[in-house]
Design an enzyme around this catalytic site. Sequence first.
Site, mmCIF file in Angstrom:
data_model
loop_
_atom_site.group_PDB
_atom_site.id
_atom_site.type_symbol
_atom_site.label_atom_id
_atom_site.label_comp_id
_atom_site.label_asym_id
_atom_site.label_seq_id
_atom_site.Cartn_x
_atom_site.Cartn_y
_atom_site.Cartn_z
ATOM 1 N N CYS A 1 -1.752 1.805 -2.765
ATOM 2 C CA CYS A 1 -2.501 2.984 -2.628
ATOM 3 C C CYS A 1 -1.921 4.601 -2.530
ATOM 4 O O CYS A 1 -2.488 5.561 -3.326
ATOM 5 C CB CYS A 1 -3.273 2.960 -1.000
ATOM 6 S SG CYS A 1 -3.508 1.172 -0.609
ATOM 7 N N GLU B 1 -7.151 2.003 -12.724
ATOM 8 C CA GLU B 1 -6.574 3.035 -12.081
ATOM 9 C C GLU B 1 -5.324 3.699 -12.839
ATOM 10 O O GLU B 1 -5.066 4.931 -12.793
ATOM 11 C CB GLU B 1 -6.287 2.861 -10.488
ATOM 12 C CG GLU B 1 -7.440 2.718 -9.689
ATOM 13 C CD GLU B 1 -7.370 2.198 -8.290
ATOM 14 O OE1 GLU B 1 -8.380 2.431 -7.574
ATOM 15 O OE2 GLU B 1 -6.307 1.853 -8.076
ATOM 16 N N HIS C 1 -26.506 21.015 0.909
ATOM 17 C CA HIS C 1 -26.732 21.520 -0.445
ATOM 18 C C HIS C 1 -25.417 22.661 -0.618
ATOM 19 O O HIS C 1 -25.268 23.568 0.305
ATOM 20 C CB HIS C 1 -27.983 22.371 -0.653
ATOM 21 C CG HIS C 1 -28.149 22.761 -2.095
ATOM 22 N ND1 HIS C 1 -28.222 21.948 -3.073
ATOM 23 C CD2 HIS C 1 -28.306 23.902 -2.453
ATOM 24 C CE1 HIS C 1 -28.486 22.677 -4.262
ATOM 25 N NE2 HIS C 1 -28.589 23.813 -3.744
ATOM 26 N N TYR D 1 -9.356 -3.200 -11.158
ATOM 27 C CA TYR D 1 -8.911 -1.863 -10.104
ATOM 28 C C TYR D 1 -7.547 -1.519 -10.669
ATOM 29 O O TYR D 1 -7.413 -0.339 -10.982
ATOM 30 C CB TYR D 1 -8.532 -2.378 -8.858
ATOM 31 C CG TYR D 1 -9.659 -2.535 -7.684
ATOM 32 C CD1 TYR D 1 -9.783 -1.471 -6.958
ATOM 33 C CD2 TYR D 1 -10.186 -3.807 -7.298
ATOM 34 C CE1 TYR D 1 -10.632 -1.489 -5.858
ATOM 35 C CE2 TYR D 1 -11.069 -3.877 -6.199
ATOM 36 C CZ TYR D 1 -11.251 -2.630 -5.434
ATOM 37 O OH TYR D 1 -12.176 -2.848 -4.381
ATOM 38 N N LYS E 1 -0.337 5.482 -5.901
ATOM 39 C CA LYS E 1 -1.743 5.443 -6.954
ATOM 40 C C LYS E 1 -2.348 6.728 -6.717
ATOM 41 O O LYS E 1 -2.837 7.475 -7.590
ATOM 42 C CB LYS E 1 -2.284 4.270 -6.901
ATOM 43 C CG LYS E 1 -3.629 4.042 -7.622
ATOM 44 C CD LYS E 1 -4.679 4.732 -7.015
ATOM 45 C CE LYS E 1 -5.325 4.205 -5.754
ATOM 46 N NZ LYS E 1 -5.728 2.910 -5.441
ATOM 47 N N GLU F 1 -25.488 14.779 -1.482
ATOM 48 C CA GLU F 1 -27.192 15.111 -1.256
ATOM 49 C C GLU F 1 -27.837 14.357 -2.414
ATOM 50 O O GLU F 1 -29.056 13.899 -2.049
ATOM 51 C CB GLU F 1 -27.445 16.511 -1.294
ATOM 52 C CG GLU F 1 -27.296 17.247 -2.728
ATOM 53 C CD GLU F 1 -27.936 18.615 -2.620
ATOM 54 O OE1 GLU F 1 -28.708 19.071 -1.917
ATOM 55 O OE2 GLU F 1 -27.262 19.610 -3.311
ATOM 56 N N CYS G 1 0.849 -1.341 0.045
ATOM 57 C CA CYS G 1 -0.063 0.063 -0.130
ATOM 58 C C CYS G 1 0.749 1.174 -0.061
ATOM 59 O O CYS G 1 0.673 2.201 -0.740
ATOM 60 C CB CYS G 1 -0.970 0.042 1.352
ATOM 61 S SG CYS G 1 -1.966 1.354 1.641
#
Length: 512
Positions: free
Chosen positions: A77, A216, A487, A212, A80, A492, A72
């Site tokens: 991660c 990516e 908002h 993935y 990346k 939302e 990672c």
Amino acid sequence: MIPRRLLAGLGGCRHASSSTSASAHYDLVVIGGGSGGLACSKEAASFGKKVAVLDYVQPSSQGSTWGLGGTCVNVGCIPKKLMHQAALAGTLIKKSSKLGWNVPDDVSHDWSTLCGNVNNYIRSLNWGYRVQLKDKAIDYINAYGTFSDAHTVRAVDKRQNERRITADHFVVAVGGRPQYPDIDGTELGITSDDIFTLQSPPGKTLVVGASYVALECAGFLTGLGYDTSVMVRSICLRGFDQSISSLVAAHMEHEGTRFLRNSSPTKLQRHGENEILVTWQAVADNSSVVEHTEVFNTVLFATGRTASTKSLGLESIGVQADTHTGKLIGSAECPEQTSVPHISAIGDVLQGCPELTPVAIRSGKLLARRLFAGSSEQMNYDLVPTTVFTPLEYGCVGLSEEDAIQRHGESDIEVFHANYRPLEYAITDIDHSSCYTKLVCVKENKQHRIVGFHFVGPNAGEVTQGFAVSMSAGITYEQLSSCVGIHPTCAEEIVKLHITKRSGEDASVSGC
Ligand code: FAD
Ligand code: NDP
């Protein structure tokens, strides 16, 4: 200019800690200093236990290696997400003229600046992990571990110095490494172990694979300005909701990534000094197979990962592994416990465990608490949220629509959905046609229990995390839609969902 090798000075192999003795005995020895192994060892040390962590990175076939922290931090991660962020920044810069910015036509990007800064940041993390282990009096042993018997590990460092370490408990947290397809010339290609430290810019790139890692990497390479093609053997993002996967791919295509569908590489050959000639077969609609060739600067194989269990000596001590994946098989009562009671497995090496960092960390901590602090809490591998960091991010938790229908039957499923336009895209040229969200619900007692959450749009990871909490608490559609939105946000749109797919109504959101 075939890009190769790691940047100079990566903090890879280091000397074994001088604080460990040749015949040390520990309460716990963890093999693998990645996300899971580090979390488990630190938790165990917090209970006053004597702990050692062995971490050793075997160089990739291109010679890339790295420091403490596992996949990672070094080749997953972290680099990346930073490269993804760099690509998003570039897209925003280029498409901001309507926001009043005078953007020159020739905005350019410098690969070596990005790579250098990303890897400096990673080095600081590598250092941080070493300090944390030292502070917690955990012995960090930069050596490759192999079981010589059920209570002894043989640790060999890069100078071939060897020592024997015994322990009451062992945790195998060795993760996995990229796998190559079985074709000629794979040595000319690279993997995710190499892409983040390429000395030269990748140039025209072919990414083989469509899950993935492939999407990516292809997403950020396109965003950074490289001519990028993705070779899809079957479908994109296997295991994910397929209608949403199509939206993710459509957005990538719109942003300039080329998709070579129904295609598999058959051979790679050197072409001139710096190029690779790729031959592949594509299956046409009439099922005929057509052979193609094309020259690329870089071929990135993102064709899955294999557990690093081959040389651990597990077979000889009776630890059961899956013959196909090499992953370790846990027991029905306690998924992390292997067939040898004092040897556990966590993270990517554990069969059935989602290959995600937070999963490895949490299961490592819970395991340490069960082993040394009298806890009985087990890891819950259900409802694990995840996000695919493609140019338009895709966050989800729970079931895809296909899986929900298969599990519960179509008539018991209600899907609420909407297309929406992020306000942040409104006066830019960023395409919003793939921005979409849906909730997959099961009808229960006149309520709709949410079993699948899907969101495609900016910051999908941030949006998904909060909704994942409510999913863990068993939230219904009625509870979710009684919540007041914030908002103007993209999130939302989820609490505003009211159109069912079954109704066939237009799901585009207009106005406030
Ligand atoms: P690892 O982190 O792989 O650690 C295992 C360690 O053990 C390694 O350092 C290895 O060198 C060492 N080791 C192996 N064998 C031995 C041995 N015999 N002796 C000593 N040491 C040994 N997950 C996310 O959650 N989010 C993301 O965005 C994400 N992005 C990713 C991007 C890419 C390109 C990749 C490849 C993965 C990504 N992942 C992501 C997955 C994540 O990186 C893994 O799930 C996670 O690192 C698994 O942790 P682990 O502790 O099981 O193993
Ligand atoms: P996957 O196993 O998920 O996907 C492998 C891909 O390669 C599939 O598209 C597969 O196609 C294709 N493929 C395999 N062999 C060949 C071949 N011979 N020719 C052409 N295509 C081939 O692996 P990944 O490496 O993408 O991901 C591994 C894990 O890492 C993920 O499951 C995930 O948990 C983790 N990860 C998490 C990330 C995140 O959280 N954002 C990011 C990256 C990784 P087919 O479908 O046809 O088999």
